[in-house]
Design a protein around this motif. Structure first.
Motif, PDB file in Angstrom:
ATOM      1  N   THR A  34       0.915  -1.237  -0.145  1.00  9.03           N
ATOM      2  CA  THR A  34       0.054  -0.057   0.038  1.00  9.03           C
ATOM      3  C   THR A  34       0.986   1.268   0.016  1.00  9.03           C
ATOM      4  O   THR A  34       2.147   1.039   0.464  1.00  9.03           O
ATOM      5  N   VAL A  35       0.185   2.374  -0.356  1.00  4.40           N
ATOM      6  CA  VAL A  35       1.302   3.561  -0.402  1.00  4.40           C
ATOM      7  C   VAL A  35       0.369   4.600   0.517  1.00  4.40           C
ATOM      8  O   VAL A  35      -1.010   4.817   0.468  1.00  4.40           O
ATOM      9  N   GLY A  36       0.893   4.788   1.638  1.00  4.37           N
ATOM     10  CA  GLY A  36       0.552   5.793   2.779  1.00  4.37           C
ATOM     11  C   GLY A  36       0.566   7.320   2.276  1.00  4.37           C
ATOM     12  O   GLY A  36       0.970   7.625   1.249  1.00  4.37           O
ATOM     13  N   GLU A  37      -0.251   8.158   3.014  1.00  9.79           N
ATOM     14  CA  GLU A  37      -0.498   9.485   2.801  1.00  9.79           C
ATOM     15  C   GLU A  37       0.976  10.112   2.840  1.00  9.79           C
ATOM     16  O   GLU A  37       1.710   9.922   3.677  1.00  9.79           O
ATOM     17  N   GLY A  38       1.418  10.858   1.805  1.00  8.05           N
ATOM     18  CA  GLY A  38       2.619  11.727   1.353  1.00  8.05           C
ATOM     19  C   GLY A  38       3.473  10.925   1.219  1.00  8.05           C
ATOM     20  O   GLY A  38       4.668  11.497   0.902  1.00  8.05           O
ATOM     21  N   GLU A  39       3.649   9.631   0.613  1.00  3.72           N
ATOM     22  CA  GLU A  39       4.725   8.818   0.543  1.00  3.72           C
ATOM     23  C   GLU A  39       4.710   8.835  -1.199  1.00  3.72           C
ATOM     24  O   GLU A  39       3.943   8.952  -1.977  1.00  3.72           O
ATOM     25  N   ALA A  40       6.119   8.753  -1.759  1.00  5.40           N
ATOM     26  CA  ALA A  40       6.441   8.653  -2.979  1.00  5.40           C
ATOM     27  C   ALA A  40       6.498   7.017  -3.305  1.00  5.40           C
ATOM     28  O   ALA A  40       6.745   6.201  -2.432  1.00  5.40           O
ATOM     29  N   LEU A  41       6.253   6.647  -4.394  1.00  5.86           N
ATOM     30  CA  LEU A  41       6.159   5.359  -4.728  1.00  5.86           C
ATOM     31  C   LEU A  41       7.378   4.767  -5.975  1.00  5.86           C
ATOM     32  O   LEU A  41       7.384   5.472  -7.053  1.00  5.86           O
ATOM     33  N   LEU A  42       8.113   3.776  -5.686  1.00  9.26           N
ATOM     34  CA  LEU A  42       9.046   3.244  -6.675  1.00  9.26           C
ATOM     35  C   LEU A  42       8.479   2.053  -7.031  1.00  9.26           C
ATOM     36  O   LEU A  42       8.436   1.003  -6.186  1.00  9.26           O
ATOM     37  N   ALA A  43       7.802   1.908  -8.168  1.00 12.09           N
ATOM     38  CA  ALA A  43       7.122   0.828  -8.671  1.00 12.09           C
ATOM     39  C   ALA A  43       8.050   0.004  -9.601  1.00 12.09           C
ATOM     40  O   ALA A  43       8.992   0.144 -10.046  1.00 12.09           O
ATOM     41  N   PHE A  44       7.501  -1.355  -9.570  1.00 17.64           N
ATOM     42  CA  PHE A  44       8.126  -2.280 -10.467  1.00 17.64           C
ATOM     43  C   PHE A  44       7.173  -3.058 -11.356  1.00 17.64           C
ATOM     44  O   PHE A  44       5.999  -3.813 -10.606  1.00 17.64           O
ATOM     45  N   GLY A  45       7.279  -3.422 -12.623  1.00 22.06           N
ATOM     46  CA  GLY A  45       6.070  -4.286 -13.174  1.00 22.06           C
ATOM     47  C   GLY A  45       4.922  -3.559 -13.379  1.00 22.06           C
ATOM     48  O   GLY A  45       4.630  -2.379 -13.367  1.00 22.06           O
ATOM     49  N   GLY A  46       3.704  -4.350 -13.813  1.00 24.16           N
ATOM     50  CA  GLY A  46       2.440  -4.014 -14.329  1.00 24.16           C
ATOM     51  C   GLY A  46       1.368  -3.913 -12.987  1.00 24.16           C
ATOM     52  O   GLY A  46       0.480  -3.535 -13.143  1.00 24.16           O
ATOM     53  N   GLN A  47       1.870  -4.669 -11.828  1.00 24.13           N
ATOM     54  CA  GLN A  47       0.929  -4.621 -10.733  1.00 24.13           C
ATOM     55  C   GLN A  47       1.078  -3.518  -9.698  1.00 24.13           C
ATOM     56  O   GLN A  47       2.300  -3.319  -9.131  1.00 24.13           O
ATOM     57  N   ARG A  48       0.164  -2.687  -9.339  1.00 27.53           N
ATOM     58  CA  ARG A  48       0.293  -1.457  -8.411  1.00 27.53           C
ATOM     59  C   ARG A  48      -0.005  -1.797  -7.168  1.00 27.53           C
ATOM     60  O   ARG A  48      -0.925  -2.529  -6.617  1.00 27.53           O
ATOM     61  N   ALA A  49       0.721  -1.316  -6.277  1.00 19.57           N
ATOM     62  CA  ALA A  49       0.446  -1.211  -4.921  1.00 19.57           C
ATOM     63  C   ALA A  49      -1.009  -0.205  -4.437  1.00 19.57           C
ATOM     64  O   ALA A  49      -1.156   0.668  -5.299  1.00 19.57           O
ATOM     65  N   GLU A  50      -1.680  -0.773  -3.609  1.00 18.04           N
ATOM     66  CA  GLU A  50      -2.801  -0.066  -3.158  1.00 18.04           C
ATOM     67  C   GLU A  50      -2.721   1.480  -2.904  1.00 18.04           C
ATOM     68  O   GLU A  50      -1.742   1.736  -2.154  1.00 18.04           O
ATOM     69  N   GLY A  51      -3.424   2.248  -3.685  1.00 15.06           N
ATOM     70  CA  GLY A  51      -3.363   3.718  -3.331  1.00 15.06           C
ATOM     71  C   GLY A  51      -2.395   4.267  -4.076  1.00 15.06           C
ATOM     72  O   GLY A  51      -1.946   5.566  -3.811  1.00 15.06           O
ATOM     73  N   TRP A  52      -1.808   3.999  -5.179  1.00 13.88           N
ATOM     74  CA  TRP A  52      -0.406   4.239  -5.718  1.00 13.88           C
ATOM     75  C   TRP A  52      -1.036   5.627  -6.508  1.00 13.88           C
ATOM     76  O   TRP A  52      -0.052   6.387  -6.454  1.00 13.88           O
ATOM     77  N   ARG A  53      -2.242   5.700  -6.927  1.00 15.14           N
ATOM     78  CA  ARG A  53      -2.598   6.858  -7.649  1.00 15.14           C
ATOM     79  C   ARG A  53      -2.488   8.225  -6.468  1.00 15.14           C
ATOM     80  O   ARG A  53      -2.522   9.422  -7.267  1.00 15.14           O
ATOM     81  N   HIS A  54      -2.422   7.919  -5.296  1.00 21.07           N
ATOM     82  CA  HIS A  54      -2.445   9.214  -4.610  1.00 21.07           C
ATOM     83  C   HIS A  54      -0.893   9.435  -4.043  1.00 21.07           C
ATOM     84  O   HIS A  54      -0.607  10.096  -3.021  1.00 21.07           O
ATOM     85  N   GLU A  69       7.737  -1.144  -4.212  1.00 25.10           N
ATOM     86  CA  GLU A  69       7.206  -2.530  -4.518  1.00 25.10           C
ATOM     87  C   GLU A  69       8.036  -3.655  -4.457  1.00 25.10           C
ATOM     88  O   GLU A  69       9.347  -3.378  -4.732  1.00 25.10           O
ATOM     89  N   THR A  70       7.617  -4.562  -4.325  1.00 23.33           N
ATOM     90  CA  THR A  70       8.524  -5.864  -4.416  1.00 23.33           C
ATOM     91  C   THR A  70       9.150  -5.981  -5.720  1.00 23.33           C
ATOM     92  O   THR A  70       8.598  -5.983  -6.774  1.00 23.33           O
ATOM     93  N   ILE A  71      10.307  -6.425  -5.786  1.00 20.45           N
ATOM     94  CA  ILE A  71      11.173  -6.433  -6.818  1.00 20.45           C
ATOM     95  C   ILE A  71      11.919  -8.118  -6.801  1.00 20.45           C
ATOM     96  O   ILE A  71      12.216  -8.593  -5.785  1.00 20.45           O
ATOM     97  N   PRO A  72      11.510  -9.079  -7.573  1.00 23.15           N
ATOM     98  CA  PRO A  72      11.954 -10.263  -7.535  1.00 23.15           C
ATOM     99  C   PRO A  72      13.569 -10.339  -7.351  1.00 23.15           C
ATOM    100  O   PRO A  72      14.511  -9.447  -7.824  1.00 23.15           O
ATOM    101  N   PHE A  73      14.133 -11.581  -6.954  1.00 21.25           N
ATOM    102  CA  PHE A  73      15.593 -11.605  -6.420  1.00 21.25           C
ATOM    103  C   PHE A  73      16.339 -12.317  -7.424  1.00 21.25           C
ATOM    104  O   PHE A  73      17.598 -12.226  -7.259  1.00 21.25           O
ATOM    105  N   ASP A  74      15.861 -12.851  -8.670  1.00 21.95           N
ATOM    106  CA  ASP A  74      16.587 -13.420  -9.553  1.00 21.95           C
ATOM    107  C   ASP A  74      17.275 -12.554 -10.472  1.00 21.95           C
ATOM    108  O   ASP A  74      17.008 -11.451 -10.643  1.00 21.95           O
ATOM    109  N   GLY A  75      18.581 -13.053 -11.111  1.00 24.60           N
ATOM    110  CA  GLY A  75      19.101 -12.346 -11.927  1.00 24.60           C
ATOM    111  C   GLY A  75      19.496 -11.026 -11.307  1.00 24.60           C
ATOM    112  O   GLY A  75      20.292 -11.062 -10.303  1.00 24.60           O
ATOM    113  N   LEU A  76      19.616  -9.765 -12.069  1.00 26.06           N
ATOM    114  CA  LEU A  76      20.045  -8.465 -11.422  1.00 26.06           C
ATOM    115  C   LEU A  76      19.096  -8.159 -10.316  1.00 26.06           C
ATOM    116  O   LEU A  76      19.444  -7.074  -9.581  1.00 26.06           O
TER     117      LEU A  76
END
Length: 324
Positions: free
Chosen positions: A237-257, A295-302
């Motif tokens: 989830t994304v809390g009030e006033g937080e910035a979001l560093l995303a990965f991939g196509g699935q978003r954390a809840e509340g990302w639009r804010h 957001e969660t980033i897989p551990f494989d490869g880089l």
């Protein structure tokens, strides 16, 4: 403020500064490095001074060829195979020092080993022209986000150095992978721009992890690569006033804010994510958000190296002690 010169125009100016015991910010394929003559104590001391870096933390010495590397360190067969497979490139080898190699003790922080890398591009040409190895940690204030553009270097260190060589955005975007041979085995000291799987495939064995004896190489301190904002990992989830560093196509809840938003790779490409990591962290930090949710980033490869950098950025910070 530092002068910024395009790589195609900067060789002679950079060379003159290095020969005079000064330091220069240069592009490499990984991140920008703050370079000084590794045999010149004044130049090496200026690196530590400009970065505010603790002197117990060793530096990587960069070479232009195997002849130079062999004069500095003693290569075992396994390390030689890795050099042949991955040099020039984003791999650093920790090796026993050759006696009388001329490397200033500040570079190795008193260790009997030395970290060596052979860079591509401008750095390699500059070292060859100088005829001596360059000590070159990342060109940023100690413990902060590494710079992947000349402009990021200038914004951070511009008042402390004379020249930034502009080679454009660095293609890899993460520091080098660091490995050390231990008899017939290899230990991963720092994941980086070459995935562990690539190294394992080249030598036909798995890499050991963990249990390193103290700080044997750069980037091993717990707190590192840190923005001003706090960093929160594996955000659902994304809390009030937080910035979001995303990965991939699935978003954390509340990302639009989110106070600010960057996606390392919308397609889930870890190589693209690695190249964007530090630049996007800097952009989100400049947004004024007090926390960057990641957001969660897989551990494989880089992904292993990306998660390593993020976990160090999120580590508790002891403001009474300097970090790398």
């Amino acid at each position: 403020m530092a002068e910024i010169l395009a790589a195609g125009e900067a060789l002679e100016r950079a060379l003159a500064l290095l020969q005079g015991g000064d330091i220069v910010a240069i592009p490499t394929e990984t991140v920008y490095g703050l370079a000084g003559d590794a045999t010149n104590g004044i130049g090496v001391a200026r690196i530590f001074e400009a970065k505010g870096r603790p002197r117990f933390n060793p530096l990587i010495a960069h070479v232009a060829g195997m002849d130079m590397a062999e004069r500095i360190a003693v290569f075992d067969p396994l390390s030689r195979r890795l050099a042949q497979a991955f040099w020039p490139g984003p791999l650093t080898l920790v090796l026993p020092q050759r006696p009388g190699n001329g490397i200033h003790p500040l570079v190795t922080a008193g260790l009997d080993t030395i970290a060596l890398r052979m860079p591509r591009g401008f750095g390699g040409g500059l070292i060859a022209k100088l005829g001596r190895p360059l000590a070159a940690p990342s060109a940023n204030s100690s413990g902060r986000i590494s710079a992947t553009t000349a402009q990021a270097v200038a914004a951070d260190l511009g008042a402390r150095i004379k020249l930034v060589v502009d080679g454009g955005a660095t293609p890899v975007g993460l520091e080098s992978t660091i490995v050390k041979a231990e008899g017939e085995k290899l230990r991963l000291l720092r994941p980086g721009g070459i995935a562990a799987e690539e190294i394992e495939a080249a030598v036909g064995m798995g890499l050991l992890r963990g249990d390193a004896a103290g700080v044997e190489a750069p980037g091993m301190l717990a707190s590192h690569y840190a923005p001003d904002a706090a960093v929160r990992l594996n955000a659902k989830t994304v809390g009030e006033g937080e910035a979001l560093l995303a990965f991939g196509g699935q978003r954390a809840e509340g990302w639009r804010h989110a106070a600010a938003f960057r996606n390392l790779s919308a397609s889930g490409d870890l190589r693209e994510a690695a190249s964007n990591l530090f630049a996007y962290m800097q952009e989100l930090d400049r947004s004024g958000a007090r926390t960057i949710a990641v957001e969660t980033i897989p551990f494989d490869g880089l992904g292993e190296a990306i998660n390593d950098r993020l976990s160090r950025a999120a580590a508790p910070r002891d403001n009474t002690q300097p970090t790398t």
